[in-house]
Design a protein around this motif. Structure first.
Motif, PDB file in Angstrom:
ATOM      1  N   TRP A 165       0.834  -1.199   0.000  1.00 25.61           N
ATOM      2  CA  TRP A 165       0.000   0.000   0.000  1.00 25.61           C
ATOM      3  C   TRP A 165       0.877   1.260   0.000  1.00 25.61           C
ATOM      4  CZ3 TRP A 165      -4.619   1.535  -1.147  1.00 25.61           C
ATOM      5  CH2 TRP A 165      -5.056   2.768  -0.729  1.00 25.61           C
ATOM      6  N   GLY A 166       1.957   1.261   0.779  1.00 24.41           N
ATOM      7  CA  GLY A 166       2.863   2.403   0.825  1.00 24.41           C
ATOM      8  C   GLY A 166       3.533   2.660  -0.508  1.00 24.41           C
ATOM      9  N   LEU A 167       3.937   1.597  -1.195  1.00 22.27           N
ATOM     10  CA  LEU A 167       4.555   1.770  -2.510  1.00 22.27           C
ATOM     11  C   LEU A 167       3.571   2.329  -3.526  1.00 22.27           C
ATOM     12  CD1 LEU A 167       6.763  -1.430  -2.783  1.00 22.27           C
ATOM     13  CD2 LEU A 167       7.523   0.937  -2.566  1.00 22.27           C
ATOM     14  N   VAL A 168       2.340   1.853  -3.494  1.00 20.76           N
ATOM     15  CA  VAL A 168       1.323   2.368  -4.415  1.00 20.76           C
ATOM     16  C   VAL A 168       1.071   3.852  -4.144  1.00 20.76           C
ATOM     17  CG1 VAL A 168      -1.130   2.238  -5.008  1.00 20.76           C
ATOM     18  CG2 VAL A 168       0.230   0.148  -4.858  1.00 20.76           C
ATOM     19  N   VAL A 169       0.929   4.226  -2.876  1.00 19.41           N
ATOM     20  CA  VAL A 169       0.695   5.630  -2.529  1.00 19.41           C
ATOM     21  C   VAL A 169       1.896   6.481  -2.933  1.00 19.41           C
ATOM     22  CG1 VAL A 169       0.439   7.213  -0.564  1.00 19.41           C
ATOM     23  CG2 VAL A 169      -0.948   5.140  -0.698  1.00 19.41           C
ATOM     24  N   LEU A 170       3.100   5.987  -2.727  1.00 20.30           N
ATOM     25  CA  LEU A 170       4.304   6.724  -3.104  1.00 20.30           C
ATOM     26  C   LEU A 170       4.373   6.952  -4.615  1.00 20.30           C
ATOM     27  CD1 LEU A 170       7.051   7.881  -2.101  1.00 20.30           C
ATOM     28  CD2 LEU A 170       8.007   5.645  -2.673  1.00 20.30           C
ATOM     29  N   LEU A 171       4.108   5.915  -5.392  1.00 20.62           N
ATOM     30  CA  LEU A 171       4.164   6.049  -6.848  1.00 20.62           C
ATOM     31  C   LEU A 171       3.080   6.974  -7.382  1.00 20.62           C
ATOM     32  CD1 LEU A 171       4.987   2.379  -7.856  1.00 20.62           C
ATOM     33  CD2 LEU A 171       6.519   4.349  -7.855  1.00 20.62           C
ATOM     34  N   VAL A 172       1.869   6.864  -6.840  1.00 20.59           N
ATOM     35  CA  VAL A 172       0.784   7.746  -7.278  1.00 20.59           C
ATOM     36  C   VAL A 172       1.089   9.181  -6.877  1.00 20.59           C
ATOM     37  CG1 VAL A 172      -1.655   8.312  -6.895  1.00 20.59           C
ATOM     38  CG2 VAL A 172      -0.972   5.951  -7.331  1.00 20.59           C
ATOM     39  N   GLY A 173       1.635   9.400  -5.696  1.00 17.51           N
ATOM     40  CA  GLY A 173       1.983  10.751  -5.247  1.00 17.51           C
ATOM     41  C   GLY A 173       3.058  11.374  -6.109  1.00 17.51           C
ATOM     42  N   ARG A 174       4.067  10.605  -6.475  1.00 21.15           N
ATOM     43  CA  ARG A 174       5.119  11.133  -7.350  1.00 21.15           C
ATOM     44  C   ARG A 174       4.580  11.482  -8.728  1.00 21.15           C
ATOM     45  NH1 ARG A 174      10.660   7.741  -6.284  1.00 21.15           N
ATOM     46  NH2 ARG A 174      11.013   8.548  -4.200  1.00 21.15           N
ATOM     47  N   ARG A 175       3.681  10.629  -9.231  1.00 20.52           N
ATOM     48  CA  ARG A 175       3.106  10.909 -10.547  1.00 20.52           C
ATOM     49  C   ARG A 175       2.276  12.190 -10.510  1.00 20.52           C
ATOM     50  NH1 ARG A 175       0.269   6.379 -14.028  1.00 20.52           N
ATOM     51  NH2 ARG A 175       2.203   6.455 -15.148  1.00 20.52           N
ATOM     52  N   ARG A 176       1.494  12.381  -9.451  1.00 22.58           N
ATOM     53  CA  ARG A 176       0.688  13.603  -9.332  1.00 22.58           C
ATOM     54  C   ARG A 176       1.575  14.834  -9.181  1.00 22.58           C
ATOM     55  NH1 ARG A 176      -4.123  11.689  -5.259  1.00 22.58           N
ATOM     56  NH2 ARG A 176      -5.234  10.410  -6.782  1.00 22.58           N
ATOM     57  N   GLN A 177       2.653  14.719  -8.407  1.00 22.85           N
ATOM     58  CA  GLN A 177       3.555  15.844  -8.226  1.00 22.85           C
ATOM     59  C   GLN A 177       4.231  16.212  -9.548  1.00 22.85           C
ATOM     60  OE1 GLN A 177       6.653  15.149  -5.403  1.00 22.85           O
ATOM     61  NE2 GLN A 177       7.414  17.242  -5.503  1.00 22.85           N
ATOM     62  N   LEU A 206       4.500  19.879 -14.312  1.00 23.01           N
ATOM     63  CA  LEU A 206       4.356  20.109 -15.751  1.00 23.01           C
ATOM     64  C   LEU A 206       3.242  21.110 -16.039  1.00 23.01           C
ATOM     65  CD1 LEU A 206       4.815  16.536 -17.246  1.00 23.01           C
ATOM     66  CD2 LEU A 206       6.399  18.457 -17.362  1.00 23.01           C
ATOM     67  N   ASP A 207       2.164  21.075 -15.264  1.00 24.37           N
ATOM     68  CA  ASP A 207       1.064  22.014 -15.465  1.00 24.37           C
ATOM     69  C   ASP A 207       1.469  23.445 -15.122  1.00 24.37           C
ATOM     70  OD1 ASP A 207      -0.553  19.993 -16.302  1.00 24.37           O
ATOM     71  OD2 ASP A 207      -1.592  19.749 -14.372  1.00 24.37           O
ATOM     72  N   GLN A 208       2.400  23.616 -14.202  1.00 18.86           N
ATOM     73  CA  GLN A 208       2.816  24.953 -13.793  1.00 18.86           C
ATOM     74  C   GLN A 208       4.003  25.471 -14.598  1.00 18.86           C
ATOM     75  OE1 GLN A 208       3.569  24.580  -9.629  1.00 18.86           O
ATOM     76  NE2 GLN A 208       1.393  24.440  -9.099  1.00 18.86           N
TER      77      GLN A 208
END
Length: 120
Positions: A94-106, A111-113
């Protein structure tokens, strides 16, 4: 009826643990501790006796370790180890999934900014 009382007491214990650890800076550590304690307290196991009802693994392990001459039965010890290791593995995934999703969102926010990336 006994299982309902035990499960209710365990949920109260876990809620109290969450309440006292809610302001910790490391939420992953809080989740890991609570999940391991929940797995150790709620996983049922049958003792070595025939026709014995299932009991929670951690209290049975402690009882056998303290009061029986040979110590805890191997199947009780194995169930305790596998339940806690399984809980830690679940928290790790679960921690790895949250970490990967968080990095992708960041990365997407960066890129949006970026003014050069978003030129018309």
């Amino acid at each position: 009826m006994a299982w309902l009382i035990y499960a209710g007491g365990t949920l109260v214990l876990l809620a109290a643990g969450w309440w006292f650890m809610r302001n910790w800076g490391w939420s992953w550590l809080r989740r890991a501790i609570l999940l391991v304690v929940a797995a150790a307290l709620l996983v049922p196991v049958r003792s070595g006796m025939t026709d014995a009802p299932p009991m929670p693994v951690l209290p049975l392990f402690v009882y056998q370790t303290v009061f029986e001459e040979e110590g805890a039965a191997p199947e009780v010890t194995a169930n305790l180890v596998f339940s806690t290791v399984g809980a830690l593995a679940l928290v790790s995934v679960w921690g790895l999934v949250v970490l990967l999703v968080g990095r992708r969102r960041q990365k997407q926010r960066e890129l949006d900014q970026d003014p050069y990336f978003n030129e018309p």
